[in-house]
Motif scaffolding. Structure first.
Motif, PDB file in Angstrom:
ATOM      1  N   UNK A  13       0.830  -1.210   0.000  1.00 34.08           N
ATOM      2  CA  UNK A  13       0.000   0.000   0.000  1.00 34.08           C
ATOM      3  C   UNK A  13       0.863   1.258   0.000  1.00 34.08           C
ATOM      4  N   UNK A  14       1.966   1.241   0.740  1.00 31.34           N
ATOM      5  CA  UNK A  14       2.865   2.396   0.752  1.00 31.34           C
ATOM      6  C   UNK A  14       3.494   2.597  -0.633  1.00 31.34           C
ATOM      7  N   UNK A  15       3.910   1.519  -1.261  1.00 29.66           N
ATOM      8  CA  UNK A  15       4.499   1.600  -2.594  1.00 29.66           C
ATOM      9  C   UNK A  15       3.457   2.067  -3.615  1.00 29.66           C
ATOM     10  N   UNK A  16       2.257   1.552  -3.508  1.00 27.29           N
ATOM     11  CA  UNK A  16       1.169   1.949  -4.398  1.00 27.29           C
ATOM     12  C   UNK A  16       0.863   3.439  -4.245  1.00 27.29           C
ATOM     13  N   UNK A  17       0.821   3.906  -3.009  1.00 23.26           N
ATOM     14  CA  UNK A  17       0.567   5.315  -2.739  1.00 23.26           C
ATOM     15  C   UNK A  17       1.679   6.195  -3.317  1.00 23.26           C
ATOM     16  N   UNK A  18       2.912   5.781  -3.147  1.00 21.80           N
ATOM     17  CA  UNK A  18       4.039   6.535  -3.695  1.00 21.80           C
ATOM     18  C   UNK A  18       3.977   6.562  -5.222  1.00 21.80           C
ATOM     19  N   UNK A  19       3.676   5.426  -5.831  1.00 19.40           N
ATOM     20  CA  UNK A  19       3.575   5.365  -7.290  1.00 19.40           C
ATOM     21  C   UNK A  19       2.450   6.274  -7.779  1.00 19.40           C
ATOM     22  N   UNK A  20       1.317   6.255  -7.083  1.00 16.52           N
ATOM     23  CA  UNK A  20       0.178   7.094  -7.472  1.00 16.52           C
ATOM     24  C   UNK A  20       0.550   8.579  -7.412  1.00 16.52           C
ATOM     25  N   UNK A  60     -20.214   7.719 -11.203  1.00 18.71           N
ATOM     26  CA  UNK A  60     -19.482   6.928 -12.200  1.00 18.71           C
ATOM     27  C   UNK A  60     -17.968   7.065 -12.073  1.00 18.71           C
ATOM     28  N   UNK A  61     -17.497   8.187 -11.518  1.00 20.94           N
ATOM     29  CA  UNK A  61     -16.047   8.377 -11.370  1.00 20.94           C
ATOM     30  C   UNK A  61     -15.612   8.280  -9.912  1.00 20.94           C
ATOM     31  N   UNK A  62     -16.521   7.833  -9.045  1.00 21.65           N
ATOM     32  CA  UNK A  62     -16.238   7.616  -7.625  1.00 21.65           C
ATOM     33  C   UNK A  62     -15.760   8.891  -6.945  1.00 21.65           C
ATOM     34  N   UNK A  63     -16.527   9.966  -7.146  1.00 20.26           N
ATOM     35  CA  UNK A  63     -16.226  11.255  -6.526  1.00 20.26           C
ATOM     36  C   UNK A  63     -17.449  11.724  -5.754  1.00 20.26           C
ATOM     37  N   UNK A 131      -4.478  -7.145 -11.256  1.00 16.67           N
ATOM     38  CA  UNK A 131      -4.416  -7.254  -9.797  1.00 16.67           C
ATOM     39  C   UNK A 131      -4.834  -5.949  -9.121  1.00 16.67           C
ATOM     40  N   UNK A 132      -4.409  -4.825  -9.686  1.00 14.18           N
ATOM     41  CA  UNK A 132      -4.821  -3.534  -9.119  1.00 14.18           C
ATOM     42  C   UNK A 132      -6.325  -3.335  -9.251  1.00 14.18           C
ATOM     43  N   UNK A 133      -6.881  -3.750 -10.370  1.00 14.07           N
ATOM     44  CA  UNK A 133      -8.330  -3.637 -10.560  1.00 14.07           C
ATOM     45  C   UNK A 133      -9.065  -4.465  -9.504  1.00 14.07           C
ATOM     46  N   UNK A 134      -8.570  -5.655  -9.227  1.00 14.63           N
ATOM     47  CA  UNK A 134      -9.172  -6.495  -8.180  1.00 14.63           C
ATOM     48  C   UNK A 134      -9.064  -5.824  -6.810  1.00 14.63           C
ATOM     49  N   UNK A 135      -7.896  -5.244  -6.535  1.00 15.64           N
ATOM     50  CA  UNK A 135      -7.652  -4.560  -5.266  1.00 15.64           C
ATOM     51  C   UNK A 135      -8.601  -3.378  -5.103  1.00 15.64           C
ATOM     52  N   UNK A 136      -8.731  -2.560  -6.141  1.00 11.98           N
ATOM     53  CA  UNK A 136      -9.621  -1.397  -6.105  1.00 11.98           C
ATOM     54  C   UNK A 136     -11.062  -1.852  -5.903  1.00 11.98           C
ATOM     55  N   UNK A 137     -11.483  -2.870  -6.627  1.00 19.76           N
ATOM     56  CA  UNK A 137     -12.850  -3.378  -6.488  1.00 19.76           C
ATOM     57  C   UNK A 137     -13.099  -3.862  -5.057  1.00 19.76           C
ATOM     58  N   UNK A 138     -12.119  -4.511  -4.465  1.00 15.63           N
ATOM     59  CA  UNK A 138     -12.246  -4.978  -3.095  1.00 15.63           C
ATOM     60  C   UNK A 138     -12.427  -3.800  -2.139  1.00 15.63           C
ATOM     61  N   UNK A 139     -11.647  -2.740  -2.340  1.00 12.68           N
ATOM     62  CA  UNK A 139     -11.788  -1.550  -1.498  1.00 12.68           C
ATOM     63  C   UNK A 139     -13.154  -0.900  -1.690  1.00 12.68           C
ATOM     64  N   UNK A 140     -13.616  -0.834  -2.932  1.00 13.78           N
ATOM     65  CA  UNK A 140     -14.926  -0.241  -3.214  1.00 13.78           C
ATOM     66  C   UNK A 140     -16.037  -1.062  -2.577  1.00 13.78           C
ATOM     67  N   UNK A 141     -15.925  -2.372  -2.635  1.00 11.45           N
ATOM     68  CA  UNK A 141     -16.932  -3.242  -2.023  1.00 11.45           C
ATOM     69  C   UNK A 141     -16.986  -3.032  -0.518  1.00 11.45           C
ATOM     70  N   UNK A 142     -15.825  -2.867   0.100  1.00 11.70           N
ATOM     71  CA  UNK A 142     -15.791  -2.633   1.545  1.00 11.70           C
ATOM     72  C   UNK A 142     -16.458  -1.309   1.878  1.00 11.70           C
ATOM     73  N   UNK A 144     -18.801   0.204   0.121  1.00  8.48           N
ATOM     74  CA  UNK A 144     -20.248   0.058  -0.106  1.00  8.48           C
ATOM     75  C   UNK A 144     -20.919  -0.684   1.023  1.00  8.48           C
ATOM     76  N   UNK A 145     -20.181  -1.566   1.695  1.00  4.72           N
ATOM     77  CA  UNK A 145     -20.736  -2.335   2.784  1.00  4.72           C
ATOM     78  C   UNK A 145     -20.584  -1.617   4.126  1.00  4.72           C
ATOM     79  N   UNK A 146     -20.126  -0.345   4.082  1.00  5.49           N
ATOM     80  CA  UNK A 146     -20.068   0.450   5.287  1.00  5.49           C
ATOM     81  C   UNK A 146     -18.797   0.304   6.095  1.00  5.49           C
ATOM     82  N   UNK A 147     -17.813  -0.399   5.571  1.00  7.11           N
ATOM     83  CA  UNK A 147     -16.542  -0.562   6.280  1.00  7.11           C
ATOM     84  C   UNK A 147     -15.482   0.160   5.493  1.00  7.11           C
ATOM     85  N   UNK A 148     -14.749   1.054   6.120  1.00 13.39           N
ATOM     86  CA  UNK A 148     -13.656   1.732   5.434  1.00 13.39           C
ATOM     87  C   UNK A 148     -12.438   0.835   5.450  1.00 13.39           C
ATOM     88  N   UNK A 149     -11.636   0.950   4.374  1.00 16.34           N
ATOM     89  CA  UNK A 149     -10.454   0.103   4.248  1.00 16.34           C
ATOM     90  C   UNK A 149      -9.286   0.696   4.968  1.00 16.34           C
TER      91      UNK A 149
END
Length: 149
Positions: A13-20, A60-63, A131-142, A144-149
């Protein structure tokens, strides 16, 4: 106690954040001369398939709708989007790209395509993208279910 997999996830997550952040800086550098921000380009991309109301676009753009409203106001002042009343529901505004907006989006996409350094080898990136798409979808699902990642 922290497990090895938890440490690996935190490091990822730290590496992903730095890359972003680095990618966003490069995008800002190439979009700045066009008078655009990455957030503006995201809004323009969201409108490319067709006109939407502000809530639909934000979703649609998650904003957040409020944030999108500020971006859209700037884009409208620049002549890149138009806002018109919905024919069936006069309370709603429909936002669409103008011709200048389509041209700006095309220029932004071309600029962003050249934002990465030429030595970056994009072969094999499909796995990372998947893999990143799966990771993002997992975070979005959490979320939507009321749990922050």
């Amino acid at each position: 106690m922290t497990t090895e997999s938890e440490r690996e996830l935190r490091n990822f997550c730290q590496l992903l954040s730095q890359a972003a952040r680095l990618v966003q800086r490069r995008q800002d550098d190439v979009l700045g001369p066009l008078g655009l921000t990455r957030a503006a380009v995201i809004a323009l991309e969201g409108l490319a398939p067709g006109a939407l109301n502000q809530e639909q676009l934000a979703s649609s753009v998650h904003a957040k709708s409020q944030t999108m409203g500020k971006i859209l106001a700037r884009l409208q002042l620049a002549g890149l989007v138009s806002r018109s009343r919905h024919p069936q529901d006069r309370r709603q505004l429909i936002i669409g790209l103008t011709g200048a907006g389509r041209e700006a989006l095309k220029a932004a996409q071309e600029a962003e395509a050249h934002a990465l350094p030429p030595e970056v080898d994009v072969r094999g990136w499909q796995t990372l993208q998947d893999e990143l798409a799966r990771f993002v979808k997992s975070l979005q699902n959490r979320e939507m279910n009321g749990r922050s990642a």
